[in-house]
Write a protein that holds these residues in place. Structure first.
Motif, short mmCIF file in Angstrom:
data_model
loop_
_atom_site.label_atom_id
_atom_site.label_comp_id
_atom_site.label_asym_id
_atom_site.label_seq_id
_atom_site.Cartn_x
_atom_site.Cartn_y
_atom_site.Cartn_z
N PRO A 51 0.88 -1.22 -0.14
CA PRO A 51 -0.03 0.09 0.12
C PRO A 51 0.82 1.21 0.05
N GLU A 73 -3.62 0.81 -3.24
CA GLU A 73 -4.22 1.01 -1.90
C GLU A 73 -4.63 0.06 -0.89
N ALA A 74 -4.50 -1.23 -1.54
CA ALA A 74 -4.48 -2.28 -0.48
C ALA A 74 -4.16 -3.51 -1.19
N ASP A 76 -3.64 -7.57 0.20
CA ASP A 76 -3.94 -8.99 1.28
C ASP A 76 -3.43 -10.13 0.62
N TYR A 82 -6.52 -7.13 -3.81
CA TYR A 82 -5.74 -6.62 -4.43
C TYR A 82 -6.61 -5.20 -4.83
N CYS A 83 -6.13 -3.91 -4.48
CA CYS A 83 -6.78 -2.69 -5.07
C CYS A 83 -5.94 -1.79 -5.21
N TYR A 84 -6.04 -1.18 -6.40
CA TYR A 84 -5.15 -0.03 -6.82
C TYR A 84 -5.96 1.29 -7.41
N GLU A 102 -10.64 -3.09 -7.73
CA GLU A 102 -10.45 -3.81 -6.68
C GLU A 102 -10.51 -5.37 -7.27
#
Length: 159
Positions: A51, A73-74, A76, A82-84, A102
């Motif tokens: 992140p 952004e995240a 895990d 996954y988030c971008y 996401e």
């Protein structure tokens, strides 16, 4: 500011852990190989991949866009999520503040995996995106994942 969100799923024959590693953990190396007509390079500008990491995507010749900056952004790794966000670049234009992607990858009972995708477009002012535009965006994202799957199938020792 408004938010336009849509969901879609992309099934894959590639097992969960391998797909996550290719799509998320090593996308910077894989995208220019699996999608050379779309992505020229991916460069980490700051961060370690987690992140807050900022990446610069340079698109291949002939694309309508030259570059995009992505912010992680995240991430895990245990839950394969996954988030971008795209935070800068021509594709935002004067319409979008940012676009967030996401991805959650789940194992399928009979093998393979399912990519569950949520895309959110944060608009500047009131913007109306047609169903046709949403479908086009879904098709482009699905095509990217399918190109990665094709590469992995052709290269069983990769990842």
């Amino acid at each position: 500011m408004g938010v336009i969100t849509f969901h879609f799923d992309v099934p894959s024959t590639i097992p969960l852990a391998r797909m996550f590693k290719a799509v998320v953990l090593d996308a910077g190396n894989l995208l220019p190989i699996a999608l050379p007509q779309a992505v020229k390079s991916v460069e980490v500008l700051e961060g370690d991949g987690g992140p807050g990491t900022i990446k610069l995507i340079t698109f291949a010749e002939g694309n309508p866009y030259k570059t995009a900056k992505h912010k992680v952004e995240a991430l895990d790794k245990e839950n394969f999520t996954y988030c971008y966000s795209i935070i800068d670049g021509e594709m935002l234009g004067t319409t979008f503040e940012k676009i967030t992607f996401e991805v959650k990858i789940n194992a399928l009972p009979l093998g393979g995996s399912m990519l569950k995708c949520t895309n959110s477009y944060f608009t500047i002012g009131e913007v109306d995106i047609t169903e046709e535009e949403i479908n086009t965006r879904k098709e482009k994202a699905s095509a990217m994942y399918e190109a990665i799957e094709a590469y992995l199938l052709e290269n069983p020792d990769a990842y």
